[in-house]
Design a protein around this motif. Structure first.
Motif, PDB file in Angstrom:
ATOM      1  N   GLU A  49       0.829  -1.205   0.000  1.00  0.00           N
ATOM      2  CA  GLU A  49       0.000   0.000   0.000  1.00  0.00           C
ATOM      3  C   GLU A  49       0.864   1.256   0.000  1.00  0.00           C
ATOM      4  OE1 GLU A  49      -4.174  -0.817   2.145  1.00  0.00           O
ATOM      5  OE2 GLU A  49      -2.458  -1.143   3.454  1.00  0.00           O
ATOM      6  N   HIS A 107      -3.793  -9.119   3.150  1.00  0.00           N
ATOM      7  CA  HIS A 107      -4.743  -8.629   4.145  1.00  0.00           C
ATOM      8  C   HIS A 107      -5.795  -9.685   4.494  1.00  0.00           C
ATOM      9  CE1 HIS A 107      -3.449  -4.434   3.083  1.00  0.00           C
ATOM     10  NE2 HIS A 107      -3.742  -4.229   4.355  1.00  0.00           N
ATOM     11  N   LEU A 135      -8.988  -6.130   6.879  1.00  0.00           N
ATOM     12  CA  LEU A 135      -9.280  -5.480   5.611  1.00  0.00           C
ATOM     13  C   LEU A 135      -8.243  -4.410   5.323  1.00  0.00           C
ATOM     14  CD1 LEU A 135     -13.131  -5.048   6.062  1.00  0.00           C
ATOM     15  CD2 LEU A 135     -11.954  -6.707   4.605  1.00  0.00           C
ATOM     16  N   GLY A 189      -6.721  -0.894   4.707  1.00  0.00           N
ATOM     17  CA  GLY A 189      -7.159   0.419   5.174  1.00  0.00           C
ATOM     18  C   GLY A 189      -6.232   1.524   4.735  1.00  0.00           C
ATOM     19  N   THR A 214      -7.403  -1.053  -2.087  1.00  0.00           N
ATOM     20  CA  THR A 214      -8.529  -1.254  -2.992  1.00  0.00           C
ATOM     21  C   THR A 214      -8.809  -0.043  -3.868  1.00  0.00           C
ATOM     22  OG1 THR A 214     -10.127  -0.541  -1.300  1.00  0.00           O
ATOM     23  CG2 THR A 214      -9.595  -2.893  -1.402  1.00  0.00           C
ATOM     24  N   ALA A 215      -8.229   1.090  -3.519  1.00  0.00           N
ATOM     25  CA  ALA A 215      -8.384   2.289  -4.341  1.00  0.00           C
ATOM     26  C   ALA A 215      -7.302   2.377  -5.412  1.00  0.00           C
ATOM     27  CB  ALA A 215      -8.336   3.536  -3.456  1.00  0.00           C
ATOM     28  N   SER A 265      -6.026  -9.546  -4.215  1.00  0.00           N
ATOM     29  CA  SER A 265      -6.474  -9.332  -2.841  1.00  0.00           C
ATOM     30  C   SER A 265      -7.238 -10.537  -2.287  1.00  0.00           C
ATOM     31  CB  SER A 265      -7.362  -8.087  -2.754  1.00  0.00           C
ATOM     32  OG  SER A 265      -6.608  -6.912  -2.987  1.00  0.00           O
ATOM     33  N   ALA A 271     -13.162   5.716  -3.214  1.00  0.00           N
ATOM     34  CA  ALA A 271     -12.738   4.357  -2.865  1.00  0.00           C
ATOM     35  C   ALA A 271     -11.961   4.355  -1.554  1.00  0.00           C
ATOM     36  CB  ALA A 271     -11.879   3.774  -3.983  1.00  0.00           C
ATOM     37  N   GLU A 277     -13.149   2.350   1.792  1.00  0.00           N
ATOM     38  CA  GLU A 277     -12.226   1.393   2.400  1.00  0.00           C
ATOM     39  C   GLU A 277     -11.984   1.723   3.864  1.00  0.00           C
ATOM     40  OE1 GLU A 277      -8.294  -0.085   0.441  1.00  0.00           O
ATOM     41  OE2 GLU A 277      -7.703   1.413   1.925  1.00  0.00           O
ATOM     42  N   ALA A 279     -12.941  -0.750   6.929  1.00  0.00           N
ATOM     43  CA  ALA A 279     -11.792  -1.297   7.650  1.00  0.00           C
ATOM     44  C   ALA A 279     -11.779  -0.835   9.102  1.00  0.00           C
ATOM     45  CB  ALA A 279     -10.498  -0.891   6.957  1.00  0.00           C
TER      46      ALA A 279
END
Length: 258
Positions: free
Chosen positions: A112, A132, A138, A140, A144-145, A160, A223, A227, A231
């Motif tokens: 990340e 994750h 999840l 954070g 996911t963005a 993921s 996003a 998230e 999270a």
């Protein structure tokens, strides 16, 4: 006995190289390293003499992500560190261009942090994974963005959901990194690219980066917000994750130590 800094800082003219320096733990993000990395990134961004930044790690890894031992021991207090000193979020917020030089394994929170860089180049030894879900938490920090922006939505979901490990050649193929180089040439190549960036007049480069950031924000910002909301709700129920942290540490060990 003098303790080595957790982040090594070296300047090559207008290029600042920041090296995560906790190799005995594969540069896993301890609370001290979180704070030190956040400070180094924000100081570089505030220094007008720094025209470009290279972020890398002391071999053998770039960053193994969350420090599983500290997370298991400290629970929510560990994750609270990211609220005030988030080195993971700091890369994506920098006005100064930042190049990620991925020298080895980069997992989960480390990935990340790398995804916040403007682009990544990789050593032939680099491996990438989002673990994750396997840990039982999840993302954070923007996974996911930002990951779908590079590799596409389907591939991002695959990485993921499965936690599979991607080597450097495949990472370049799917667009996660822009270039793969021989390990011993990685830092020189990263500095070379950062030096090319630094040659551009500062106002022009600041404007160019702002344009790219603004253009992407229409997708990334919502996003990121979604998230963080989901999270953070999960982290309020932190009990019972210790065993999963221990299990994933054992699973990851072989890949990180390669």
């Amino acid at each position: 006995m003098t303790t080595a800094p957790l982040v090594l800082v070296t300047d090559h003219g207008p290029v600042r190289v920041l090296t995560l320096n906790r190799p005995e733990a594969r540069n896993a993000l301890s609370r001290d390293l979180i704070r030190a990395t956040y400070a180094a990134l924000t100081e570089a961004d505030d220094d007008e003499s720094v025209r470009a930044v290279v972020l890398t790690g002391t071999d053998p890894a770039f960053c193994a992500g969350v420090d599983l031992k500290e997370a298991q021991r400290d629970g929510s207090k560990y994750f609270a560190e990211f609220r005030s000193h988030s080195c993971i979020e700091a890369t994506g917020k920098m006005r100064t261009p930042i190049v990620g030089a991925i020298n080895g394994a980069v997992f989960t929170g480390g990935l990340e942090m790398a995804l916040g860089c403007d682009f990544l180049i990789a050593s032939e030894r680099a491996v990438f994974a989002d673990t994750h879900a396997r840990v039982g938490i999840l993302p954070g920090g923007g996974m996911t963005a930002r990951l779908p922006q590079l590799v596409g939505l389907g591939m991002a979901r695959r990485l993921s959901m499965t936690g599979e490990v991607v080597d450097a050649v495949r990472a370049e193929h799917i667009g996660l990194v822009t270039e793969v180089v021989v390990h011993d040439h990685l830092l020189d190549r990263a500095i070379e690219l950062a030096s090319q960036i630094a040659e551009v007049p500062r106002p022009t480069m600041l404007g160019l980066k702002e344009i790219y950031t603004t253009g992407a924000s229409a997708v990334i910002d919502p996003a990121l917000a979604a998230e963080a909301k989901i999270a953070n709700a999960q982290l309020r129920d932190f009990e019972g994750l210790g065993d999963r942290f221990r299990a994933v540490a054992e699973r990851n060990k072989g890949q990180i130590e390669r």
